[in-house]
Scaffold this active site. Structure first.
Site, PDB file in Angstrom:
ATOM      1  N   GLY A 113      10.434  -7.673  -1.020  1.00 33.23           N
ATOM      2  CA  GLY A 113      11.244  -7.257   0.138  1.00 33.23           C
ATOM      3  C   GLY A 113      12.613  -6.814  -0.335  1.00 33.23           C
ATOM      4  O   GLY A 113      13.282  -7.546  -1.064  1.00 33.23           O
ATOM      5  N   GLU A 142      17.696  -4.601   2.026  1.00 34.49           N
ATOM      6  CA  GLU A 142      17.857  -4.235   3.445  1.00 34.49           C
ATOM      7  C   GLU A 142      16.966  -5.119   4.319  1.00 34.49           C
ATOM      8  O   GLU A 142      17.384  -5.588   5.384  1.00 34.49           O
ATOM      9  CB  GLU A 142      17.509  -2.753   3.669  1.00 34.49           C
ATOM     10  N   GLU A 181       7.661 -16.359  -2.593  1.00 34.72           N
ATOM     11  CA  GLU A 181       8.009 -15.302  -3.552  1.00 34.72           C
ATOM     12  C   GLU A 181       9.526 -15.099  -3.594  1.00 34.72           C
ATOM     13  O   GLU A 181      10.125 -15.005  -4.662  1.00 34.72           O
ATOM     14  CB  GLU A 181       7.323 -13.987  -3.169  1.00 34.72           C
ATOM     15  N   ARG A 182      10.139 -15.041  -2.410  1.00 38.87           N
ATOM     16  CA  ARG A 182      11.581 -14.765  -2.372  1.00 38.87           C
ATOM     17  C   ARG A 182      12.376 -15.896  -3.016  1.00 38.87           C
ATOM     18  O   ARG A 182      13.319 -15.651  -3.780  1.00 38.87           O
ATOM     19  CB  ARG A 182      12.027 -14.537  -0.926  1.00 38.87           C
ATOM     20  N   GLU A 239       0.861  -1.196   0.000  1.00 38.92           N
ATOM     21  CA  GLU A 239       0.000   0.000   0.000  1.00 38.92           C
ATOM     22  C   GLU A 239       0.893   1.241   0.000  1.00 38.92           C
ATOM     23  O   GLU A 239       2.102   1.147   0.282  1.00 38.92           O
ATOM     24  CB  GLU A 239      -0.881   0.005   1.252  1.00 38.92           C
ATOM     25  N   SER A 270       7.869  -1.853   2.882  1.00 36.72           N
ATOM     26  CA  SER A 270       8.667  -2.780   3.695  1.00 36.72           C
ATOM     27  C   SER A 270       7.919  -3.142   4.977  1.00 36.72           C
ATOM     28  O   SER A 270       7.974  -4.275   5.445  1.00 36.72           O
ATOM     29  CB  SER A 270      10.001  -2.131   4.061  1.00 36.72           C
ATOM     30  N   GLY A 279      30.820   0.284 -25.832  1.00 34.59           N
ATOM     31  CA  GLY A 279      29.800   1.267 -26.216  1.00 34.59           C
ATOM     32  C   GLY A 279      28.502   0.590 -26.635  1.00 34.59           C
ATOM     33  O   GLY A 279      27.400   1.112 -26.391  1.00 34.59           O
ATOM     34  N   THR A 332       1.798  -5.810  -9.439  1.00 28.20           N
ATOM     35  CA  THR A 332       2.089  -6.404 -10.754  1.00 28.20           C
ATOM     36  C   THR A 332       0.822  -7.059 -11.295  1.00 28.20           C
ATOM     37  O   THR A 332       0.129  -7.775 -10.562  1.00 28.20           O
ATOM     38  CB  THR A 332       3.226  -7.445 -10.617  1.00 28.20           C
TER      39      THR A 332
HETATM   40  C1  FAD Z   1       8.219  -3.653 -10.227  1.00 29.46           C
HETATM   41  C2  FAD Z   1       7.583  -3.911  -8.874  1.00 29.46           C
HETATM   42  C3  FAD Z   1       6.634  -4.921  -8.755  1.00 29.46           C
HETATM   43  C4  FAD Z   1       5.978  -5.121  -7.530  1.00 29.46           C
HETATM   44  N1  FAD Z   1       4.962  -6.050  -7.461  1.00 29.46           N
HETATM   45  C5  FAD Z   1       4.249  -6.169  -6.307  1.00 29.46           C
HETATM   46  C6  FAD Z   1       3.099  -7.033  -6.251  1.00 29.46           C
HETATM   47  O1  FAD Z   1       2.752  -7.709  -7.228  1.00 29.46           O
HETATM   48  N2  FAD Z   1       2.389  -7.067  -5.105  1.00 29.46           N
HETATM   49  C7  FAD Z   1       2.720  -6.331  -4.012  1.00 29.46           C
HETATM   50  O2  FAD Z   1       2.024  -6.421  -3.001  1.00 29.46           O
HETATM   51  N3  FAD Z   1       3.804  -5.507  -4.025  1.00 29.46           N
HETATM   52  C8  FAD Z   1       4.563  -5.399  -5.149  1.00 29.46           C
HETATM   53  N4  FAD Z   1       5.655  -4.550  -5.196  1.00 29.46           N
HETATM   54  C9  FAD Z   1       5.984  -3.755  -4.031  1.00 29.46           C
HETATM   55  C10 FAD Z   1       7.313  -4.152  -3.369  1.00 29.46           C
HETATM   56  O3  FAD Z   1       7.155  -5.334  -2.650  1.00 29.46           O
HETATM   57  C11 FAD Z   1       7.744  -2.963  -2.501  1.00 29.46           C
HETATM   58  O4  FAD Z   1       8.131  -1.919  -3.393  1.00 29.46           O
HETATM   59  C12 FAD Z   1       8.877  -3.296  -1.556  1.00 29.46           C
HETATM   60  O5  FAD Z   1       8.450  -4.194  -0.566  1.00 29.46           O
HETATM   61  C13 FAD Z   1       9.465  -2.044  -0.882  1.00 29.46           C
HETATM   62  O6  FAD Z   1       8.478  -1.206  -0.384  1.00 29.46           O
HETATM   63  P1  FAD Z   1       8.517   0.364  -0.746  1.00 29.46           P
HETATM   64  O7  FAD Z   1       8.664   0.470  -2.209  1.00 29.46           O
HETATM   65  O8  FAD Z   1       7.322   0.998  -0.138  1.00 29.46           O
HETATM   66  O9  FAD Z   1       9.827   0.915  -0.092  1.00 29.46           O
HETATM   67  P2  FAD Z   1      10.013   1.432   1.431  1.00 29.46           P
HETATM   68  O10 FAD Z   1       9.504   0.413   2.364  1.00 29.46           O
HETATM   69  O11 FAD Z   1       9.460   2.809   1.524  1.00 29.46           O
HETATM   70  O12 FAD Z   1      11.596   1.484   1.554  1.00 29.46           O
HETATM   71  C14 FAD Z   1      12.376   2.619   1.156  1.00 29.46           C
HETATM   72  C15 FAD Z   1      13.825   2.322   1.553  1.00 29.46           C
HETATM   73  O13 FAD Z   1      13.925   2.189   2.984  1.00 29.46           O
HETATM   74  C16 FAD Z   1      14.514   0.942   3.301  1.00 29.46           C
HETATM   75  N5  FAD Z   1      13.953   0.426   4.555  1.00 29.46           N
HETATM   76  C17 FAD Z   1      12.633   0.274   4.868  1.00 29.46           C
HETATM   77  N6  FAD Z   1      12.511  -0.223   6.096  1.00 29.46           N
HETATM   78  C18 FAD Z   1      13.774  -0.390   6.578  1.00 29.46           C
HETATM   79  C19 FAD Z   1      14.326  -0.868   7.802  1.00 29.46           C
HETATM   80  N7  FAD Z   1      13.548  -1.309   8.802  1.00 29.46           N
HETATM   81  N8  FAD Z   1      15.669  -0.894   7.951  1.00 29.46           N
HETATM   82  C20 FAD Z   1      16.490  -0.471   6.948  1.00 29.46           C
HETATM   83  N9  FAD Z   1      16.035   0.002   5.776  1.00 29.46           N
HETATM   84  C21 FAD Z   1      14.692   0.028   5.594  1.00 29.46           C
HETATM   85  C22 FAD Z   1      14.195   0.031   2.120  1.00 29.46           C
HETATM   86  O14 FAD Z   1      15.087  -1.069   2.040  1.00 29.46           O
HETATM   87  C23 FAD Z   1      14.366   1.012   0.965  1.00 29.46           C
HETATM   88  O15 FAD Z   1      15.713   1.139   0.655  1.00 29.46           O
HETATM   89  C24 FAD Z   1       6.325  -4.342  -6.407  1.00 29.46           C
HETATM   90  C25 FAD Z   1       7.322  -3.352  -6.528  1.00 29.46           C
HETATM   91  C26 FAD Z   1       7.932  -3.124  -7.740  1.00 29.46           C
HETATM   92  C27 FAD Z   1       8.967  -2.028  -7.848  1.00 29.46           C
END
Ligand code: FAD
Length: 389
Positions: A364, A367, A242-243, A127, A132, A340, A158
């Site tokens: 995930g 980090e 998934e992972r 959401e 994360s 290149g 996705t």
């Molecule tokens: C192409 C793509 C496909 C996806 N498909 C799906 C899908 O099908 N279904 C679905 O549900 N989701 C999907 N996602 C979402 C994906 O799982 C999330 O983008 C991911 O979990 C990270 O969440 P965020 O983007 O909100 O980043 P954030 O959680 O905002 O993180 C921002 C930064 O902070 C770091 N961070 C966050 N918490 C901590 C912590 N405790 N300690 C240290 N560092 C931290 C993160 O590592 C990152 O570097 C998709 C994302 C992408 C880009």
């Protein structure tokens, strides 16, 4: 200990490799450039049985194991990571988890269509304020009569805009954090469900990424999946799967980068010699190949543990972290080997370089994988993780 694939695994892999070489890889560039989802390829995979690999035959699947899934994930991503991402979200996140968690009538209703490709699946967890921190969900469901009324929004889903069926996580109890989360099977035609904008992205083109909007979305009570309030345990199991399998895709993307770099190095001449004869080029090729093989073994181990019913949380994170980092290095080195040409769109190296970063984000971030590994190490030490949940 036996590192050999079984005869069935080898046969499935060989047949799928041929399918990818003939039907998917030749279209990878077009899929990337047009950014269009190749629906007919997806349906073809369904007709051939590749969308329900580890789902029993009685529901339309092939009844194979997770090791085979990981081999297919690798091969698919080697042919086209963009298309592979969509298929992975459909098969491994939606269909497989529906099989693992749903009741019998739900399995019978949805799995045949998901396995044969008539239905497209998605997995709706993330959401705007819960990335994360995936337990920080705001989307909530309230029971009214024989329906659940869901309100909220999902982000980065996705297949979101093309999915017929979405496994959707929502809060059903007013409890904080991980408590009171449930999973629903939401159909795209349910009143109150809509898709928001498609989100443009750096790579993995051809795999739509969308917002979902739930505005008083009415979901029949029988579409609650599994037990109410048990969503967290379903989520953790789904993320393990998934992972493990997304790591296979990272290996496939890196293998494609190596294939491309190796091929180029055996054709390109400089200083009167093939560049493959230069030891600095050989060093990069050897490093890529070694790291790919190491990642492949971690993926194989995680998938094998899934098949044995063993706990895989730490092993899935090992595989995910290492393969994601390795995929970035491999894509970078492939680009360098092409010089290149690696920077230009006539060759696929630049696409591999754009596709690779997703591996350290989806399912995930790197980090988060490090946190999972470190927490488990601190709690359990280096002894093998405990047997299956
Ligand atoms: C192409 C793509 C496909 C996806 N498909 C799906 C899908 O099908 N279904 C679905 O549900 N989701 C999907 N996602 C979402 C994906 O799982 C999330 O983008 C991911 O979990 C990270 O969440 P965020 O983007 O909100 O980043 P954030 O959680 O905002 O993180 C921002 C930064 O902070 C770091 N961070 C966050 N918490 C901590 C912590 N405790 N300690 C240290 N560092 C931290 C993160 O590592 C990152 O570097 C998709 C994302 C992408 C880009």
């Amino acid at each position: 200990m036996n590192f050999e694939l079984t005869q069935t695994q080898r046969e499935v892999l060989e047949t799928f490799h041929e399918f990818c070489a003939k039907r998917i890889a030749p279209r990878a560039r077009e899929i990337d450039e047009s950014e269009e989802y190749p629906l007919e390829l997806f349906r073809e995979m369904g007709r051939l049985g590749y969308l329900g690999l580890a789902i029993p035959e009685q529901y339309g699947g092939m009844g194979l194991d997770y090791v085979t899934c990981s081999l297919i994930a690798e091969e698919l991503s080697r042919a086209s990571t963009g298309f592979g991402l969509s298929v992975g979200a459909h098969s491994f996140l939606c269909a497989q988890n529906l099989y693992n968690m749903a009741g019998e009538s739900q399995r019978q209703k949805y799995l045949p269509g998901l396995c044969n490709g008539e239905l497209i699946g998605a997995f709706g967890l993330t959401e705007p304020e819960a990335g994360s921190d995936s337990t920080n969900l705001s989307t909530h469901a309230v029971k009214k009569g024989n329906e659940w009324i869901i309100n909220g929004a999902k982000m980065f889903i996705t297949n979101g805009s093309i999915a017929d069926v979405i496994l959707l996580f929502a809060r059903t109890q007013r409890k904080p954090g991980s408590q009171g989360v449930s999973v629903f099977i939401v159909e795209k035609n349910f009143p109150g469900f809509s898709t928001g904008r498609d989100i443009k992205k750096l790579g993995t083109h051809g795999s739509p990424l969308s917002e979902l909007v739930l505005q008083d979305c009415r979901v029949p009570e029988e579409n609650l999946m599994g037990k109410e309030g048990r969503g967290l345990s379903y989520m953790l199991k789904a993320l393990d799967i998934e992972r493990a399998l997304l790591s296979g895709m990272a290996v496939g993307g890196a293998q494609a980068a190596l294939d491309c770099a190796l091929d180029y190095s055996k054709k390109r001449r400089q200083f009167g010699q093939l560049i493959s004869s230069f030891q600095l080029i050989q060093e990069m090729l050897a490093q890529m190949a070694t790291e790919i093989e190491a990642a492949r073994l971690l993926v194989r181990q995680a998938a094998w543990r899934l098949d044995q019913g063993l706990d895989i949380t730490r092993h899935a994170s090992y595989a995910k972290l290492f393969s994601a980092q390795m995929a970035m290095r491999a894509a970078r080195q492939a680009m360098q080997i092409l010089g290149g040409a690696g920077y230009c769109c006539e060759f696929p190296a630049e696409r591999f370089y754009r596709d690779a970063p997703l591996m350290g984000l989806g399912g995930g971030t790197n980090e988060i994988q490090k946190l999972i590994i470190a927490r488990d190490l601190i709690k359990n030490g280096l002894r093998p993780t405990k047997p299956g949940r």
